[in-house]
Design a protein around this motif. Structure first.
Motif: not given
Length: 298
Positions: A122-125, A182-185
């Motif tokens: 979640v935080s990465g997105a 976002v997918s990568r993160a």
């Protein structure tokens, strides 16, 4: 017994860092780390953009070409965009994760392993979404050196890049490839957190719980993260560097059809050379900045 209880009640609570400082320190640690590993990041991007013509190019050859044509400073092209990316993506990612972790710990206890992974995803997105404009600028600036003179964009710095992209292509272009970013993160944060925790657990019986253990676990996590995230990263890079809007699936099919499946892992060595040390540097800088803040405010 009553004395022990009263001592427990009177014992001072450990000092904590305010939530807003988690964001500031997280972003600062990321910016410090990327300053050191920027050359590896630039190499990774250049290799991902080579396409079929560079199928057999090694990172040593690509590095040699950059040094010969652009000089040593060529490895730091796009540094301003990389710093802005960490100031946005790094701040959002680390600050959001720490805020969620602290809330969960205060209200529901220490989060378990799957919950930590979910928090990382979640935080990465969240961080990736707010950092996409800087990411677009970074990809374009680092790719500029390999373009013929008539196609070079010649951005002066990240702010010039953001302004020109907005004026020449529209503000929505700043979020081109946001889905891929976002997918990568999400993949990176999930893989990084899970593999780091597992590697640390496996190595702990054989190593002292200190910096060497953290560094070894981080290098293992960096390798796992590299393998897991490279296909998504390559698609993201090409989507964001495209002159016209191109979908993720279209780019993915094109890479596999024209270059082969293994092309999805091109640039693995420079990617690992960035992710491994970057993981170590971020955690070291985070720890030192946290200590510095607590010391200054004591």
């Amino acid at each position: 017994m009553s004395d022990e209880k009263s001592k427990g009640k009177d014992a001072p609570k450990p000092r904590t860092i305010p939530k807003y400082m988690n964001f500031i320190i997280g972003g600062t640690a990321g910016m410090m780390g990327i300053t050191i590993v920027q050359p590896a990041d630039l190499l990774k991007t250049r290799m991902q953009l080579l396409g079929p013509a560079g199928k057999n190019a090694s990172f040593v050859k690509v590095a040699g070409d950059i040094l010969r044509k652009e000089g040593i400073l060529g490895f730091y092209v796009g540094l301003s965009a990389a710093l802005l990316r960490q100031a946005t993506y790094g701040t959002g990612r680390l600050g959001c994760f720490n805020a969620m972790f602290d809330w969960h710990k205060a209200n529901r206890g220490v989060p378990n392993f799957p919950t930590k992974i979910a928090m990382g995803v979640v935080s990465g997105a969240f961080g990736a979404w707010i950092g996409t404009p800087a990411e677009v600028a970074l990809i374009r600036m680092t790719a500029d050196g390999r373009l013929p003179p008539e196609k070079k964009r010649n951005y002066k710095n990240v702010f010039n890049a953001l302004t020109r992209v907005t004026q020449e292509e529209g503000i929505t272009t700043l979020w081109r490839g946001a889905g891929a970013t976002v997918s990568r993160a999400m993949v990176v944060n999930g893989a990084q957190l899970g593999s780091y925790s597992q590697a640390r657990e496996i190595l702990l019986p054989y190593m002292y719980d200190g910096l060497p253990l953290h560094a070894a676990a981080a290098m293992i996590a960096g390798f796992v993260t590299t393998i897991a995230s490279l296909p998504v990263d390559i698609v993201k890079t090409r989507v964001q560097n495209a002159e016209k809007g191109t979908g993720q699936l279209q780019v993915l099919r094109s890479v596999i059809r024209n270059e082969g499946v293994m092309a999805l892992w091109s640039g693995m060595m420079p990617t690992y050379a960035k992710i491994g040390p970057m993981t170590i540097l971020i955690f070291v800088f985070l720890e030192q900045l946290n200590k510095l803040y607590l010391h200054v405010t004591s």
